[in-house]
Scaffold this motif. Structure first.
Motif, short mmCIF file in Angstrom:
data_model
loop_
_atom_site.label_atom_id
_atom_site.label_comp_id
_atom_site.label_asym_id
_atom_site.label_seq_id
_atom_site.Cartn_x
_atom_site.Cartn_y
_atom_site.Cartn_z
N ILE A 179 -99.17 -64.15 -78.32
CA ILE A 179 -99.37 -65.38 -77.58
C ILE A 179 -98.85 -66.55 -78.41
CG2 ILE A 179 -101.05 -66.91 -76.47
CD1 ILE A 179 -102.87 -64.50 -76.11
N TYR A 180 -97.68 -67.02 -78.07
CA TYR A 180 -97.08 -68.18 -78.74
C TYR A 180 -95.99 -68.74 -77.84
CZ TYR A 180 -93.70 -64.51 -80.04
OH TYR A 180 -92.81 -63.47 -80.01
N GLU A 181 -95.54 -69.93 -78.15
CA GLU A 181 -94.53 -70.60 -77.34
C GLU A 181 -93.27 -70.84 -78.16
OE1 GLU A 181 -97.08 -73.92 -76.32
OE2 GLU A 181 -97.12 -73.25 -74.24
N ILE A 182 -92.19 -71.09 -77.46
CA ILE A 182 -90.91 -71.36 -78.09
C ILE A 182 -90.29 -72.60 -77.44
CG2 ILE A 182 -88.57 -70.49 -78.52
CD1 ILE A 182 -89.68 -67.67 -78.49
N ASP A 183 -89.91 -73.55 -78.27
CA ASP A 183 -89.13 -74.68 -77.80
C ASP A 183 -87.66 -74.29 -77.91
OD1 ASP A 183 -91.50 -76.17 -77.67
OD2 ASP A 183 -91.27 -76.85 -79.73
N HIS A 184 -86.86 -74.66 -76.92
CA HIS A 184 -85.45 -74.28 -77.02
C HIS A 184 -84.55 -75.24 -76.26
CE1 HIS A 184 -85.18 -72.55 -72.89
NE2 HIS A 184 -86.46 -72.23 -73.10
N ASP A 185 -83.33 -75.25 -76.70
CA ASP A 185 -82.26 -76.04 -76.09
C ASP A 185 -82.02 -75.55 -74.66
OD1 ASP A 185 -79.37 -77.48 -77.00
OD2 ASP A 185 -79.19 -75.99 -75.44
N THR A 186 -81.61 -76.45 -73.77
CA THR A 186 -81.41 -76.07 -72.37
C THR A 186 -79.97 -76.15 -71.91
OG1 THR A 186 -81.88 -78.31 -71.61
CG2 THR A 186 -83.75 -76.79 -71.76
N ALA A 187 -79.04 -76.49 -72.78
CA ALA A 187 -77.64 -76.62 -72.36
C ALA A 187 -77.02 -75.28 -72.04
CB ALA A 187 -76.83 -77.32 -73.45
N TYR A 188 -76.07 -75.29 -71.10
CA TYR A 188 -75.21 -74.14 -70.89
C TYR A 188 -73.98 -74.35 -71.77
CZ TYR A 188 -77.78 -73.99 -66.41
OH TYR A 188 -78.74 -73.98 -65.44
N ARG A 189 -73.49 -73.29 -72.37
CA ARG A 189 -72.30 -73.36 -73.22
C ARG A 189 -71.17 -72.58 -72.57
NH1 ARG A 189 -76.61 -74.64 -75.88
NH2 ARG A 189 -76.40 -75.99 -77.70
N LEU A 190 -70.02 -73.24 -72.45
CA LEU A 190 -68.86 -72.60 -71.84
C LEU A 190 -68.06 -71.90 -72.94
CD1 LEU A 190 -67.04 -72.13 -69.35
CD2 LEU A 190 -65.88 -74.29 -69.92
N ILE A 191 -67.98 -70.57 -72.83
CA ILE A 191 -67.31 -69.74 -73.84
C ILE A 191 -66.04 -69.16 -73.21
CG2 ILE A 191 -67.56 -67.85 -75.48
CD1 ILE A 191 -69.64 -70.04 -75.89
N SER A 192 -64.92 -69.31 -73.90
CA SER A 192 -63.65 -68.79 -73.41
C SER A 192 -63.55 -67.29 -73.63
CB SER A 192 -62.49 -69.49 -74.13
OG SER A 192 -62.34 -68.98 -75.44
N PRO A 193 -62.57 -66.63 -72.98
CA PRO A 193 -62.38 -65.20 -73.21
C PRO A 193 -62.02 -64.86 -74.65
CG PRO A 193 -61.30 -65.87 -71.18
CD PRO A 193 -61.71 -67.12 -71.88
N GLU A 194 -61.60 -65.86 -75.42
CA GLU A 194 -61.31 -65.65 -76.84
C GLU A 194 -62.55 -65.80 -77.71
OE1 GLU A 194 -58.13 -66.23 -74.43
OE2 GLU A 194 -59.40 -67.93 -74.93
N GLY A 195 -63.72 -66.02 -77.07
CA GLY A 195 -64.96 -66.15 -77.82
C GLY A 195 -65.13 -67.49 -78.49
N LYS A 196 -64.66 -68.57 -77.84
CA LYS A 196 -64.77 -69.91 -78.42
C LYS A 196 -65.54 -70.82 -77.47
CE LYS A 196 -60.45 -69.52 -80.99
NZ LYS A 196 -59.10 -70.12 -81.24
N MET A 197 -66.50 -71.56 -78.01
CA MET A 197 -67.20 -72.55 -77.21
C MET A 197 -66.32 -73.77 -77.06
SD MET A 197 -70.95 -74.33 -77.71
CE MET A 197 -70.50 -75.35 -79.12
#
Length: 223
Positions: A179-197
Protein backbone atom coordinates in the motif's frame (compact mmCIF):
# COMPACT_ATOMS: atom_id res chain seq x y z
CA UNK A 1 0.87 22.16 -6.86
CA UNK A 2 1.76 18.50 -7.40
CA UNK A 3 -1.20 16.19 -6.92
CA UNK A 4 -0.73 12.69 -5.53
CA UNK A 5 -0.34 10.28 -8.42
CA UNK A 6 1.07 12.79 -10.89
CA UNK A 7 4.09 14.97 -11.38
CA UNK A 8 3.11 18.00 -13.42
CA UNK A 9 4.65 17.97 -16.88
CA UNK A 10 5.53 21.58 -16.21
CA UNK A 11 8.11 20.37 -13.69
CA UNK A 12 9.91 18.47 -16.41
CA UNK A 13 12.44 20.77 -18.05
CA UNK A 14 13.59 20.29 -21.61
CA UNK A 15 16.38 22.28 -23.21
CA UNK A 16 15.06 22.98 -26.69
CA UNK A 17 18.42 23.39 -28.35
CA UNK A 18 18.93 24.21 -32.02
CA UNK A 19 21.42 22.70 -34.40
CA UNK A 20 22.77 23.66 -37.79
CA UNK A 21 23.41 20.04 -38.73
CA UNK A 22 21.13 18.23 -41.12
CA UNK A 23 20.88 15.59 -43.75
CA UNK A 24 18.38 14.52 -46.33
CA UNK A 25 16.02 11.77 -45.22
CA UNK A 26 16.61 8.54 -47.11
CA UNK A 27 13.89 7.28 -49.37
CA UNK A 28 11.53 4.57 -48.17
CA UNK A 29 8.53 4.09 -45.96
CA UNK A 30 7.69 7.03 -43.70
CA UNK A 31 8.18 4.78 -40.66
CA UNK A 32 11.80 4.09 -41.60
CA UNK A 33 12.99 7.61 -42.27
CA UNK A 34 15.50 9.27 -40.03
CA UNK A 35 14.38 12.64 -38.68
CA UNK A 36 16.30 15.39 -40.43
CA UNK A 37 17.96 17.40 -37.65
CA UNK A 38 17.67 20.71 -39.47
CA UNK A 39 13.91 20.34 -39.90
CA UNK A 40 13.47 19.32 -36.28
CA UNK A 41 15.49 22.29 -35.07
CA UNK A 42 13.51 24.67 -37.27
CA UNK A 43 10.09 23.29 -36.36
CA UNK A 44 7.74 25.67 -34.54
CA UNK A 45 4.70 24.13 -32.95
CA UNK A 46 1.44 26.03 -33.31
CA UNK A 47 0.79 25.43 -29.62
CA UNK A 48 3.57 24.48 -27.19
CA UNK A 49 0.92 23.51 -24.66
CA UNK A 50 -0.02 20.66 -26.99
CA UNK A 51 3.30 19.61 -28.56
CA UNK A 52 6.88 20.63 -27.80
CA UNK A 53 9.72 19.57 -30.09
CA UNK A 54 12.86 18.16 -28.49
CA UNK A 55 15.93 19.27 -30.44
CA UNK A 56 18.37 17.71 -30.49
CA UNK A 57 16.44 14.49 -30.13
CA UNK A 58 17.24 12.20 -27.19
CA UNK A 59 18.13 8.55 -27.82
CA UNK A 60 16.34 6.03 -25.64
CA UNK A 61 19.05 3.92 -23.94
CA UNK A 62 19.23 0.18 -24.49
CA UNK A 63 17.24 -1.54 -21.75
CA UNK A 64 15.51 -4.87 -21.16
CA UNK A 65 11.82 -5.08 -20.26
CA UNK A 66 9.06 -7.66 -19.99
CA UNK A 67 5.65 -7.74 -21.60
CA UNK A 68 2.92 -10.35 -21.44
CA UNK A 69 4.43 -11.72 -24.66
CA UNK A 70 7.89 -12.10 -23.14
CA UNK A 71 11.14 -10.17 -23.09
CA UNK A 72 11.34 -6.97 -25.10
CA UNK A 73 14.22 -4.52 -25.37
CA UNK A 74 14.88 -1.02 -26.55
CA UNK A 75 15.62 0.15 -29.19
CA UNK A 76 14.02 -2.87 -30.92
CA UNK A 77 10.76 -1.98 -29.16
CA UNK A 78 10.42 1.11 -31.36
CA UNK A 79 11.53 -0.32 -34.70
CA UNK A 80 9.06 0.19 -37.57
CA UNK A 81 6.70 2.24 -35.38
CA UNK A 82 6.13 5.75 -34.19
CA UNK A 83 5.46 5.40 -30.48
CA UNK A 84 3.60 7.44 -27.91
CA UNK A 85 5.31 6.48 -24.65
CA UNK A 86 3.65 7.01 -21.26
CA UNK A 87 4.71 6.05 -17.73
CA UNK A 88 2.39 5.16 -14.86
CA UNK A 89 1.21 2.23 -12.75
CA UNK A 90 -1.91 0.08 -12.58
CA UNK A 91 -2.80 1.07 -8.99
CA UNK A 92 -2.99 4.72 -10.06
CA UNK A 93 -6.35 5.96 -8.76
CA UNK A 94 -7.38 8.47 -11.41
CA UNK A 95 -4.57 10.01 -13.46
CA UNK A 96 -3.54 6.95 -15.48
CA UNK A 97 -7.13 6.04 -16.39
CA UNK A 98 -7.65 9.60 -17.59
CA UNK A 99 -4.47 9.63 -19.67
CA UNK A 100 -5.01 6.18 -21.15
CA UNK A 101 -8.57 7.16 -22.06
CA UNK A 102 -7.17 10.17 -23.92
CA UNK A 103 -4.71 7.90 -25.74
CA UNK A 104 -7.53 5.54 -26.69
CA UNK A 105 -9.30 8.53 -28.24
CA UNK A 106 -6.17 9.78 -29.99
CA UNK A 107 -5.02 6.54 -31.61
CA UNK A 108 -7.92 6.12 -34.09
CA UNK A 109 -7.65 9.78 -35.04
CA UNK A 110 -3.97 9.37 -35.88
CA UNK A 111 -4.62 6.19 -37.81
CA UNK A 112 -7.10 8.13 -39.94
CA UNK A 113 -5.11 11.38 -40.24
CA UNK A 114 -1.73 9.71 -40.85
CA UNK A 115 -2.64 6.36 -42.43
CA UNK A 116 0.88 5.65 -43.67
CA UNK A 117 2.32 5.78 -40.16
CA UNK A 118 2.52 2.66 -38.00
CA UNK A 119 1.55 3.81 -34.50
CA UNK A 120 1.95 2.09 -31.16
CA UNK A 121 1.11 3.10 -27.60
CA UNK A 122 3.55 1.88 -24.94
CA UNK A 123 2.72 2.07 -21.23
CA UNK A 124 5.71 1.59 -18.92
CA UNK A 125 4.79 0.69 -15.36
CA UNK A 126 7.21 2.25 -12.90
CA UNK A 127 5.82 -0.02 -10.16
CA UNK A 128 7.48 -3.40 -10.82
CA UNK A 129 6.97 -4.58 -7.23
CA UNK A 130 3.18 -4.74 -7.73
CA UNK A 131 2.75 -4.73 -11.52
CA UNK A 132 3.59 -7.94 -13.34
CA UNK A 133 3.25 -8.23 -17.15
CA UNK A 134 -0.11 -10.04 -16.97
CA UNK A 135 -1.62 -7.41 -14.70
CA UNK A 136 -0.29 -4.59 -16.89
CA UNK A 137 -1.63 -6.19 -20.08
CA UNK A 138 -5.09 -6.66 -18.55
CA UNK A 139 -5.01 -3.05 -17.40
CA UNK A 140 -4.02 -1.37 -20.68
CA UNK A 141 -6.20 -3.68 -22.79
CA UNK A 142 -9.22 -2.36 -20.93
CA UNK A 143 -8.57 0.95 -22.72
CA UNK A 144 -7.43 -0.48 -26.05
CA UNK A 145 -6.45 -4.06 -26.96
CA UNK A 146 -3.59 -2.74 -29.11
CA UNK A 147 -1.83 -0.94 -26.26
CA UNK A 148 1.45 -2.51 -25.14
CA UNK A 149 2.24 -2.67 -21.43
CA UNK A 150 5.77 -3.28 -20.15
CA UNK A 151 7.82 -3.12 -16.98
CA UNK A 152 11.25 -4.17 -15.77
CA UNK A 153 13.69 -3.89 -12.94
CA UNK A 154 14.08 -0.57 -11.16
CA UNK A 155 17.50 -0.22 -12.78
CA UNK A 156 16.08 -0.67 -16.29
CA UNK A 157 13.17 1.68 -15.61
CA UNK A 158 15.51 4.40 -14.36
CA UNK A 159 17.92 3.83 -17.23
CA UNK A 160 15.17 4.86 -19.65
CA UNK A 161 13.14 7.38 -17.67
CA UNK A 162 16.03 9.51 -16.45
CA UNK A 163 17.42 10.64 -19.84
CA UNK A 164 13.85 11.15 -21.08
CA UNK A 165 13.16 13.22 -17.95
CA UNK A 166 10.06 11.15 -17.26
CA UNK A 167 9.99 11.79 -13.54
CA UNK A 168 8.37 9.63 -10.89
CA UNK A 169 8.61 9.28 -7.11
CA UNK A 170 7.60 6.29 -4.99
CA UNK A 171 6.22 7.21 -1.57
CA UNK A 172 8.15 5.83 1.44
CA UNK A 173 6.98 2.39 2.52
CA UNK A 174 8.31 -0.64 4.34
CA UNK A 175 9.73 -3.58 2.38
CA UNK A 176 6.89 -5.87 1.37
CA UNK A 177 4.25 -3.18 1.92
CA UNK A 178 1.74 -3.22 -0.95
CA UNK A 179 0.00 0.00 0.00
CA UNK A 180 1.80 3.08 -1.29
CA UNK A 181 1.41 5.77 -3.93
CA UNK A 182 3.53 7.00 -6.80
CA UNK A 183 3.76 10.51 -8.18
CA UNK A 184 4.61 10.54 -11.87
CA UNK A 185 4.95 12.66 -14.95
CA UNK A 186 1.93 12.71 -17.28
CA UNK A 187 3.44 13.73 -20.62
CA UNK A 188 3.30 11.53 -23.69
CA UNK A 189 6.68 11.18 -25.42
CA UNK A 190 6.91 10.83 -29.17
CA UNK A 191 9.57 8.23 -30.03
CA UNK A 192 10.77 7.73 -33.61
CA UNK A 193 11.37 4.32 -35.21
CA UNK A 194 15.08 4.99 -34.61
CA UNK A 195 14.42 5.05 -30.85
CA UNK A 196 14.76 8.81 -30.37
CA UNK A 197 12.47 11.11 -28.42
CA UNK A 198 11.65 13.97 -30.77
CA UNK A 199 8.71 15.66 -29.03
CA UNK A 200 6.59 15.66 -25.91
CA UNK A 201 2.87 16.21 -25.55
CA UNK A 202 2.20 17.67 -22.09
CA UNK A 203 -1.08 17.32 -20.23
CA UNK A 204 -3.92 18.12 -20.25
CA UNK A 205 -4.42 15.96 -23.32
CA UNK A 206 -7.08 16.81 -25.88
CA UNK A 207 -7.15 14.09 -28.58
CA UNK A 208 -8.34 16.45 -31.32
CA UNK A 209 -5.67 19.06 -30.55
CA UNK A 210 -2.94 16.41 -30.34
CA UNK A 211 -4.04 14.92 -33.65
CA UNK A 212 -3.74 18.31 -35.36
CA UNK A 213 -0.36 18.99 -33.76
CA UNK A 214 1.05 15.63 -34.82
CA UNK A 215 -0.21 16.07 -38.38
CA UNK A 216 1.64 19.39 -38.49
CA UNK A 217 4.76 17.79 -37.02
CA UNK A 218 4.82 15.00 -39.60
CA UNK A 219 4.16 17.41 -42.45
CA UNK A 220 6.98 19.76 -41.51
CA UNK A 221 9.54 17.48 -39.87
CA UNK A 222 9.07 13.88 -40.97
CA UNK A 223 7.67 14.58 -44.48
Amino acid sequence: MVRRGVLSAGLVCFALLTTACGQNAPSGNINEREIALARLAAFESNDLLVLRPVSPSISVPAADFMSVHGAIATPALFKDHWTLFYIGYTFCPDVCPTELTALSGLLPKLQKSLPDVHWQIVFLSVDPDRDNPKRIADYVHYFNPDFLGITGSRAMIDKVTQPLKAGYRVSPHAPGDNIYEIDHDTAYRLISPEGKMVAILPSPHDPAAMDQALVQFFKEVVQ
